[in-house]
Design an enzyme around this catalytic site. Structure first.
Site, PDB file in Angstrom:
ATOM      1  N   CYS A  89       0.778  -1.237   0.000  1.00 40.31           N
ATOM      2  CA  CYS A  89       0.000   0.000   0.000  1.00 40.31           C
ATOM      3  C   CYS A  89       0.812   1.292   0.000  1.00 40.31           C
ATOM      4  O   CYS A  89       0.562   2.181  -0.821  1.00 40.31           O
ATOM      5  CB  CYS A  89      -0.975  -0.001   1.172  1.00 40.31           C
ATOM      6  SG  CYS A  89      -0.227  -0.043   2.802  1.00 40.31           S
ATOM      7  N   HIS A 273      -4.024  -2.375  -4.184  1.00 38.74           N
ATOM      8  CA  HIS A 273      -3.138  -3.342  -4.857  1.00 38.74           C
ATOM      9  C   HIS A 273      -3.863  -4.670  -4.886  1.00 38.74           C
ATOM     10  O   HIS A 273      -5.054  -4.747  -4.549  1.00 38.74           O
ATOM     11  CB  HIS A 273      -1.769  -3.460  -4.171  1.00 38.74           C
ATOM     12  CG  HIS A 273      -1.817  -3.759  -2.715  1.00 38.74           C
ATOM     13  ND1 HIS A 273      -2.051  -5.011  -2.218  1.00 38.74           N
ATOM     14  CD2 HIS A 273      -1.665  -2.959  -1.627  1.00 38.74           C
ATOM     15  CE1 HIS A 273      -2.033  -4.985  -0.895  1.00 38.74           C
ATOM     16  NE2 HIS A 273      -1.813  -3.744  -0.513  1.00 38.74           N
TER      17      HIS A 273
END
Length: 556
Positions: A89, A273
């Site tokens: 992240c 992601h």
């Protein structure tokens, strides 16, 4: 504009008729300009989630029912090739807010400016001595939301920042759990709002976090996972959490409609992601960087369509500026894919992996629509490094157990290898899970050479700060000795009844507020001040320490 030097007037058009024609053209142009001026700027809403690959019915995975996301997809453009720059992240969030690659700004490692929570578990003195620092973009670089705020947008963020530098007070009008477009002081003010949901985060599979709905026996395992009850259980938990996410997304969309804003708001939905599971999160394979991405336009434009263009997270910031017709700064490294400044389609996306908490690493990758090239710079390291946080997951503990027992199969080689090849190459069309490395196949040598050159050209153009130890990197970010500079204090004055603020630090952003105000305002030029309350101000250059807060006491 009509050019009398370039156009001759036909003899048949009498002077009076020509004058009338010019008047009609002039009035028509003015009417169009008035219409354009009166058209409200669009609101923009980002609904984001964490750690989730495209495990949705609109992407062909019907394991769970997600009616609200399915409905959103039917009203949106569905992007099939959207990728983060990292499989984790913080570097990705840096990419999103800056429109720059983390390798250009020192934002590569996970994380840079906070100590790992597992520090007490680390025995290696070199790992324990990993430095803490902030990514430091060029002086002129800003969080893209500052450009929106300067243009009159009210910007809110309800959950996470994690930008690899301390979040500047200049980035948002509100950044807290209660941040909402509904809090803007004038309901006609355009807004940019982010609602981030964490229910699909990696940690939510460490235990049952949502109602148990999915039968573990019915989930489809990718071939890089061993087929055991624990592995199936944790993947089923991920799907359970996606069901919860669907309801959370629906509530925000309902609020938008209740407020009568759905007809003037562009909606983005995406994940930060890929899956928060082993061999996905933190990796450069598609399982770690490929994300769902939907864009809904208020006028129904392109509703229900699919776009196969390559899109990278580095493109989001310039695209936001393009959508509201703001100039895109030259330092941004992405390309706008929507709006009037949209550029030509990408040929490649680039992804990276560097240190993950205490685990050193350096991997680079290049992907086009079909093929993926991977360059391993630390061939001496195993694929599975020392990551205490990740190892809390039952699925990872199970993989460790099977690895130690020698019970993992050939398709799980990326869990067992104690070193890495210098290069990997995958055909994602025939091998979507990227487990059959083609790097040593002679028939692919020419293509691999092409991708290798693309990677090297990227480094030549953008640089790569990951090519040096972090102790040396700090000296590059904060020359000459690696000590973090402090932004100069702002200087406040009232000139002709307006507040004027200056700062000696190049590129510094400035925030101010009057006594009694909760939110900081972004200073972009002289501004009128009502009343005689004291004014406080702070200056921030990204990656540097913020200035101390300066107070200007106004006299009656």
């Amino acid at each position: 504009m009509f050019n009398f030097c370039e156009h001759q007037i036909p003899y048949s058009i009498k002077p009076i008729r020509f004058a009338v024609l010019l008047l009609i053209l002039f009035v028509g142009t003015m009417f169009e300009n008035v219409q354009a001026a009166e058209k409200e700027p669009p609101n923009i809403l980002w609904i984001t989630c964490e750690d989730m690959s495209p495990r949705l019915a609109c992407y062909g995975d019907e394991t769970v029912s997600t009616p609200r996301l399915d409905q959103l997809a039917s009203e949106s453009v569905r992007y099939t090739h959207c990728f983060g720059t990292y499989g984790v992240c913080a570097p990705n969030r840096h990419t999103l807010i800056m429109g720059m690659y983390p390798t250009s700004t020192g934002a590569m490692a996970m994380r840079t400016w906070k100590r790992t929570s597992a520090l007490h578990l680390i025995t290696d003195p070199e790992l324990r001595a990993l430095p803490v620092y902030e990514a430091t973009p060029p002086a002129e670089a800003k969080c893209f939301t500052e450009y929106l705020r300067t243009a009159g947008y009210y910007c809110t963020n309800n959950s996470k920042t994690d930008y690899q530098f301390r979040p500047p007070i200049t980035a948002w009008d509100e950044s807290n759990a209660k941040a909402h477009w509904r809090n803007r002081p004038d309901k006609t003010t355009p807004f940019f709002s982010v609602f981030n949901f964490t229910i699909t985060h990696e940690s939510k599979t460490f235990k049952q976090s949502s109602p148990s709905v999915v039968n573990p026996d019915e989930v489809t395992l990718p071939p890089y996972y061993p087929d055991t009850s624990i592995v199936r259980r944790d993947l089923a938990r991920q799907y359970d959490n996606i069901i919860t996410l669907d309801g959370q997304v629906g509530k925000v969309l309902d609020q938008l409609k209740q407020d009568g804003l759905d007809q003037n708001t562009i909606v983005f939905f995406f994940s930060d992601h890929g899956d928060g599971l082993p061999r996905a999160k933190r990796w450069v394979y598609d399982s770690g960087i490929h994300v769902p991405f939907l864009v809904r336009f208020p006028d129904g434009k392109m509703a229900g369509t699919t776009c196969d263009d390559l899109v990278s997270f580095v493109d989001f910031a310039p695209t936001m500026l393009s959508l509201i017709q703001l100039s895109i700064p030259e330092y941004m490294e992405g390309f706008p894919f929507l709006g009037k400044q949209a550029t030509e389609k990408r040929d490649y996306i680039f992804a990276f992996r560097d240190r993950m908490d205490p685990s050193p690493e350096r991997i680079r990758s290049v992907r086009d629509h079909r093929y993926k090239y991977v360059r391993n710079y630390r061939t001496d390291l195993p694929y599975i490094g020392f990551l205490p946080y990740r190892d809390q997951a039952g699925i990872m503990q199970e993989i460790h157990r099977l690895k130690d027992a020698g019970e993992l199969g050939p398709d799980q080689w990326q869990f067992t290898m104690q070193s890495k090849p210098a290069e990997e190459f995958y055909d994602t069309q025939t091998d979507p899970h990227e487990i059959h490395n083609l790097a040593d196949k002679p028939e692919y040598s020419e293509m691999i050479s092409k991708f290798r050159k693309v990677h090297e050209q990227f480094v030549e153009e953008h640089g790569d700060l990951g090519d040096r130890p972090e102790t040396e990197l700090i000296k590059d970010l904060w020359p000459p000795d690696g000590k973090q500079p402090t932004t100069a204090e702002p200087v406040l004055s009232i000139v002709d009844g307006k507040l004027q603020i200056d700062c000696a630090t190049e590129g510094a952003s400035i925030a101010f507020r009057q006594e009694g105000e909760k939110n900081w305002q972004l200073y972009s030029g002289p501004v009128g001040i009502s009343g005689n309350k004291p004014i406080e101000s702070q200056a921030i250059r990204l990656g540097w320490k913020p200035s101390s807060t300066v107070v200007l006491s106004q006299k009656n």
